[in-house]
Design a protein around this motif. Structure first.
Motif, PDB file in Angstrom:
ATOM      1  N   SER A   1       0.642  -0.907  -0.298  1.00  0.00           N
ATOM      2  CA  SER A   1       0.197  -0.257  -0.240  1.00  0.00           C
ATOM      3  C   SER A   1       0.629   1.638   0.039  1.00  0.00           C
ATOM      4  O   SER A   1       0.734   2.246  -0.353  1.00  0.00           O
ATOM      5  CB  SER A   1      -0.592  -0.328   1.477  1.00  0.00           C
ATOM      6  N   LEU A   2       1.792   1.456   0.651  1.00  0.00           N
ATOM      7  CA  LEU A   2       2.740   2.050  -0.034  1.00  0.00           C
ATOM      8  C   LEU A   2       4.202   1.983  -1.406  1.00  0.00           C
ATOM      9  O   LEU A   2       4.508   1.430  -1.737  1.00  0.00           O
ATOM     10  CB  LEU A   2       3.932   2.201   1.764  1.00  0.00           C
ATOM     11  N   TYR A   3       4.880   3.369  -1.225  1.00  0.00           N
ATOM     12  CA  TYR A   3       5.716   3.585  -2.206  1.00  0.00           C
ATOM     13  C   TYR A   3       5.166   3.058  -3.557  1.00  0.00           C
ATOM     14  O   TYR A   3       5.294   3.479  -4.355  1.00  0.00           O
ATOM     15  CB  TYR A   3       6.575   2.537  -2.536  1.00  0.00           C
ATOM     16  N   ARG A   4       3.687   3.570  -4.105  1.00  0.00           N
ATOM     17  CA  ARG A   4       3.059   3.113  -4.966  1.00  0.00           C
ATOM     18  C   ARG A   4       3.206   4.895  -5.521  1.00  0.00           C
ATOM     19  O   ARG A   4       2.448   5.560  -4.697  1.00  0.00           O
ATOM     20  CB  ARG A   4       1.873   2.324  -4.971  1.00  0.00           C
ATOM     21  N   GLY A  39      -6.042   7.659 -12.250  1.00  0.00           N
ATOM     22  CA  GLY A  39      -7.435   6.823 -11.966  1.00  0.00           C
ATOM     23  C   GLY A  39      -7.512   6.382 -10.340  1.00  0.00           C
ATOM     24  O   GLY A  39      -7.805   6.041  -9.604  1.00  0.00           O
ATOM     25  N   THR A  40      -6.047   7.087  -9.717  1.00  0.00           N
ATOM     26  CA  THR A  40      -5.695   6.690  -8.118  1.00  0.00           C
ATOM     27  C   THR A  40      -5.165   7.806  -7.162  1.00  0.00           C
ATOM     28  O   THR A  40      -4.793   7.512  -5.945  1.00  0.00           O
ATOM     29  CB  THR A  40      -4.831   5.665  -7.959  1.00  0.00           C
ATOM     30  N   VAL A  41      -5.609   9.314  -7.105  1.00  0.00           N
ATOM     31  CA  VAL A  41      -5.665   9.846  -7.092  1.00  0.00           C
ATOM     32  C   VAL A  41      -6.424  10.259  -5.215  1.00  0.00           C
ATOM     33  O   VAL A  41      -5.558  10.228  -4.700  1.00  0.00           O
ATOM     34  CB  VAL A  41      -6.429  11.274  -7.435  1.00  0.00           C
ATOM     35  N   ARG A  42      -7.646   9.552  -5.228  1.00  0.00           N
ATOM     36  CA  ARG A  42      -8.651   9.443  -4.575  1.00  0.00           C
ATOM     37  C   ARG A  42      -7.158   8.749  -3.771  1.00  0.00           C
ATOM     38  O   ARG A  42      -7.508   8.855  -1.635  1.00  0.00           O
ATOM     39  CB  ARG A  42      -9.853   9.151  -4.694  1.00  0.00           C
ATOM     40  N   GLN A  51      -2.187  19.844 -10.689  1.00  0.00           N
ATOM     41  CA  GLN A  51      -1.477  19.237  -9.834  1.00  0.00           C
ATOM     42  C   GLN A  51      -1.890  18.492  -8.823  1.00  0.00           C
ATOM     43  O   GLN A  51      -0.654  17.777  -8.020  1.00  0.00           O
ATOM     44  CB  GLN A  51      -0.334  20.388  -9.067  1.00  0.00           C
ATOM     45  N   ALA A  52      -2.830  17.673  -9.030  1.00  0.00           N
ATOM     46  CA  ALA A  52      -3.441  16.940  -8.018  1.00  0.00           C
ATOM     47  C   ALA A  52      -2.238  14.828  -7.798  1.00  0.00           C
ATOM     48  O   ALA A  52      -2.295  15.424  -7.175  1.00  0.00           O
ATOM     49  CB  ALA A  52      -4.320  16.556  -8.398  1.00  0.00           C
ATOM     50  N   VAL A  53      -1.982  15.283  -9.396  1.00  0.00           N
ATOM     51  CA  VAL A  53      -1.192  13.707  -9.170  1.00  0.00           C
ATOM     52  C   VAL A  53       0.040  14.000  -8.558  1.00  0.00           C
ATOM     53  O   VAL A  53       0.284  13.262  -7.808  1.00  0.00           O
ATOM     54  CB  VAL A  53      -1.302  13.515 -10.579  1.00  0.00           C
ATOM     55  N   GLU A  54       0.956  15.002  -8.362  1.00  0.00           N
ATOM     56  CA  GLU A  54       2.072  15.332  -8.545  1.00  0.00           C
ATOM     57  C   GLU A  54       2.795  15.457  -6.893  1.00  0.00           C
ATOM     58  O   GLU A  54       2.645  14.506  -6.050  1.00  0.00           O
ATOM     59  CB  GLU A  54       2.391  16.804  -9.196  1.00  0.00           C
TER      60      GLU A  54
END
Length: 444
Positions: free
Chosen positions: A233-236, A241-244, A403-406
């Protein structure tokens, strides 16, 4: 001339085993050494003095790593751009078995670096980070004497969701020398890196930010050796599609730290302690007390949206218990009101994440003035439809959609680094010690 096969194994040694390299991207040598001991115990083959470590601690970091791990290859990630001969020479003399030069450097610099590497008994890796045509440049680097090619998705690119695997496959097919790969690799993707043709899989954060780096390294080692996908669940790195998923894990403080200490929306406070919300904004501009457009906007919302209302920052209330009930049935993730809400005991019992600048008993009238899904400003902070909103006990942060993904990835990076520091504090160190505060106090 000494042997060019470094201790700890060469990627071209013929045994077919893919090597695992830990990238010690720290700025403090004691922490780097401690994590290196854990990583070696977990099975890594090569130990890298990362560029931040070399810049902060100099080639002494290479010397001490070599002294600590005499049978392992030490990689000096110099990122040399000029003066290749002297930089490679002294990195090799300090104990590096592999030295890195940038693929963006001139042919002359790469050739000088290769000659120096071979003269002083180490290997030269040419790093394709930010190279516009990596396949062509990798082929040219091989002609100039490179021993390895490095395919490297830079940290700033990783934060935007980019991955190195397609470039890796193309370069592996184009050159006859070993290729290493780096860039956000973790236990869930290490096997894919090996399958794509990497001779060396370079792992940074998934090992060095782990509370137990030995266990993390062992998982990477197993993933590479067995071709196993070991979920984490970490480091990904999040994508569109996975911002939330990422923002649900982080706090507003994590977001602020990741965004150069950006401010939260002034004066906006949570109604319910312990609430956390995140979602894309649906915006409303209305007049104080006019609750028509705010309630109508519920109908525009999709499940998981956050309704953000500019009501002028003053009472009367434009939101209450019935609006909350309607919003919850629709599946909204939360509410931000620059203005007043009421019926707060009922809203609290419903458990709905509501944030506002004011609370009062009196509501206004539904006159129907205002607009929906337009850019607004609340307490001096701009909010556009689709911007991502994160809220918790510390306040509300507005993340521009572009900028949300970053920012989600950078906030996760902050969280993961804090996990490691928390473990060091639990082991008996103080915060001042783990942060090396005296060492890094700003000098006038």
């Amino acid at each position: 001339m000494t042997s060019r096969t470094p201790a700890g194994g060469a990627p071209a040694s013929g045994d077919g085993r893919v090597l695992v390299q830990v990238a010690l991207d720290f700025v403090d040598l004691p922490r780097a050494l401690a994590v290196a001991h854990e990583a070696v115990a977990g099975g890594v083959d090569w130990v890298e003095a990362g560029t931040p470590l070399i810049k902060a601690e100099g080639l002494q970091s290479v010397r001490e790593l070599k002294a600590a791990f005499p049978t392992h290859t030490i990689v000096a990630d110099m990122k040399t751009m000029d003066a290749g001969r002297v930089e490679v020479e002294y990195a090799a003399k300090a104990g590096a078995g592999v030295v890195g030069v940038l693929g963006a450097a001139s042919d002359a610099t790469i050739k000088e670096s290769a000659d120096a590497a071979h003269n002083y008994g180490c290997l030269l890796i040419v790093d394709m980070v930010e190279v516009a045509e990596p396949v062509a440049r990798a082929k040219r680097a091989e002609e100039l004497g490179a021993d390895l090619i490095g395919i490297h998705t830079a940290i700033d690119q990783q934060m935007r969701g980019e991955q190195p695997f397609e470039v890796l496959k193309a370069v592996v097919a184009a050159v006859s020398i070993p290729v290493s790969v780096a860039g956000g690799i973790h236990s869930g993707t290490a096997a894919a890196a090996a399958a794509a043709g990497a001779s060396v899989v370079v792992v940074g954060g998934a090992i060095i930010k782990a509370t137990d780096a030995a266990a993390a390294a062992a998982e990477i080692r197993r993933a590479v050796d067995e071709g196993a996908v070991i979920e984490t669940s970490l480091y990904r790195r999040a994508g569109e599609g996975t911002v939330r998923e990422a923002l649900e894990r982080v706090s507003t403080a994590n977001v602020s730290d990741a965004w150069h200490r950006a401010r939260s929306v002034p004066g906006i406070k949570p109604l319910l302690p312990g609430a956390h919300m995140c979602g894309p904004a649906v915006t409303v501009r209305t007049y104080p007390g006019d609750w028509a457009k705010p309630v109508e906007a519920i109908d525009l919302c999709r499940e998981g949206d956050v309704l953000v209302i500019d009501a002028g920052g003053v009472p009367p209330a434009i939101w209450g218990e019935l609006a909350t009930h309607s919003a919850m049935v629709k599946g909204l993730a939360g509410l931000v009101v620059y203005g007043a809400i009421r019926d707060t005991p009922e809203i609290a019992r419903l458990g709905f994440p509501a944030f506002s600048s004011h609370v009062c008993a009196n509501a206004g009238e539904p006159k129907g003035f205002g607009e929906m899904q337009v850019p607004i400003t609340i307490a001096g902070v701009a909010v556009a439809p689709g911007d991502w909103i994160v809220g918790d006990d510390d306040g509300v942060m507005v993340l521009p959609k572009a900028q949300a993904v970053e920012l989600a990835n950078r906030a996760m990076d902050v969280l993961e680094k804090e996990n490691r520091l928390r473990g060091e504090i639990d082991a008996g160190k103080t915060l001042a010690e783990v942060a090396y505060l005296q060492k890094w106090e700003k000098k006038s």
